[in-house]
Write an enzyme that holds these catalytic residues in place. Sequence first.
Site, PDB file in Angstrom:
ATOM      1  CB  CYS A 240     -11.781  28.618  62.898  1.00  0.00           C
ATOM      2  SG  CYS A 240     -13.251  29.194  63.786  1.00  0.00           S
ATOM      3  CG  HIS A 341     -10.083  33.115  61.600  1.00  0.00           C
ATOM      4  ND1 HIS A 341     -10.191  32.207  60.581  1.00  0.00           N
ATOM      5  CD2 HIS A 341     -11.147  32.894  62.417  1.00  0.00           C
ATOM      6  CE1 HIS A 341     -11.276  31.464  60.759  1.00  0.00           C
ATOM      7  NE2 HIS A 341     -11.876  31.861  61.871  1.00  0.00           N
TER       8      HIS A 341
END
Length: 389
Positions: A240, A341
């Site tokens: 991310c 994630h």
Amino acid sequence: LGQVREDLARVPWRERSARLWPFAHEALHALLRDNELVVIEGAGSPAEINLHAADFVNMRTAREANAACLLVADIDRGGAFAHLFGTHQLLPADERALVRAFVLNKFRGDAALLPPGPEELRRLTGVPTRAVLPLWRGHGLPEEDGVYDRATTGDGAPIACVVILAFPRISNLDEYQPLRDSAGLRVRWATTAADLEGADWIILPGSKHVSGDRAWMRAQGLDDAILRHAARGGRVLGVCGGLQMLGSALVDPHGVDGDARGLALLPVETRFERHKLLRETRCRFDAVTGVWRALADVAFDGYEIHHGRTVLVGDADIAIRNDAGDAIGWQRGSVLGLYAHGLFESPDVMRALFGAATRPLDDVFDGLADFVDRHFDPGALMDLARGTA
């Protein structure tokens, strides 16, 4: 509810709760409608008298739910009896009435030395001490909002030494707990270039403020160490915000996060949009190669939560796609970046990378429940939940 409220930044801190409480109130009652039992964890102390009027994350929520409250003290820090007594006495009378029991947590030593403390505390407050929980370091629960346990995990001859950058504004760090629970890995957090020495893996995790943490990296002298590691074929993984830092540039036309130069280890560029992307996703690796080839065609369940939209601006391979078919990760050599994630929370991923899966989080919670159950009187917690204690 996962969205940035820019207008709240302009509201004085003590006045924000009036705008936030309606959302918490609605969410609480939705949970109460849909579930037989709701466990509510407070945040910090419920008796911060300078903040009490604006505090809805503790006793206002407890009052709204008419909750049976346990007041827990960390006895390892010392002063636990004073903390419990002082907190109880600082609460208003209607909130004190909700406190049904005290718990002493993280106790080490001889329990025979505790009396007459619990008995005297009950005489002063009318509240019994229902349990004393021993200090347990190996519970396997992830940290919540920051890196509190910086101790290196693993010993002996590890499969790999994994070093995770401890950004000042690190986010979503719970997803790295499976690495720390794995007996075959040595895992440590890094804040200096010296911390990266001997690393087989370097991980750039998520960030709540990507450009700010990118500036911190540069100030700590981490850039050159990461670039040298990648140049000699060491694995670099960005997740991310970490993916965004691996690219060439962060472009922020709307003032969401800030402009910044990236490490340029991946030929991608990130533009911050006004609205955050939030979605659960099923991800699958493409034909990743080299040091990442064990992940080829491996799928896992994850989630995306980011303002940035990243595009390829040079020569790199698409490494991973979500269930909509969108590219959400890229590889160049030993460097891999992805938006999803939850990578290491997948038993399939852990098995592919390290040859063994770690404990699922459900097993960790079951172990914690068994531990708590051994140190409370039989049925005590359910009696509190039913209102019979």
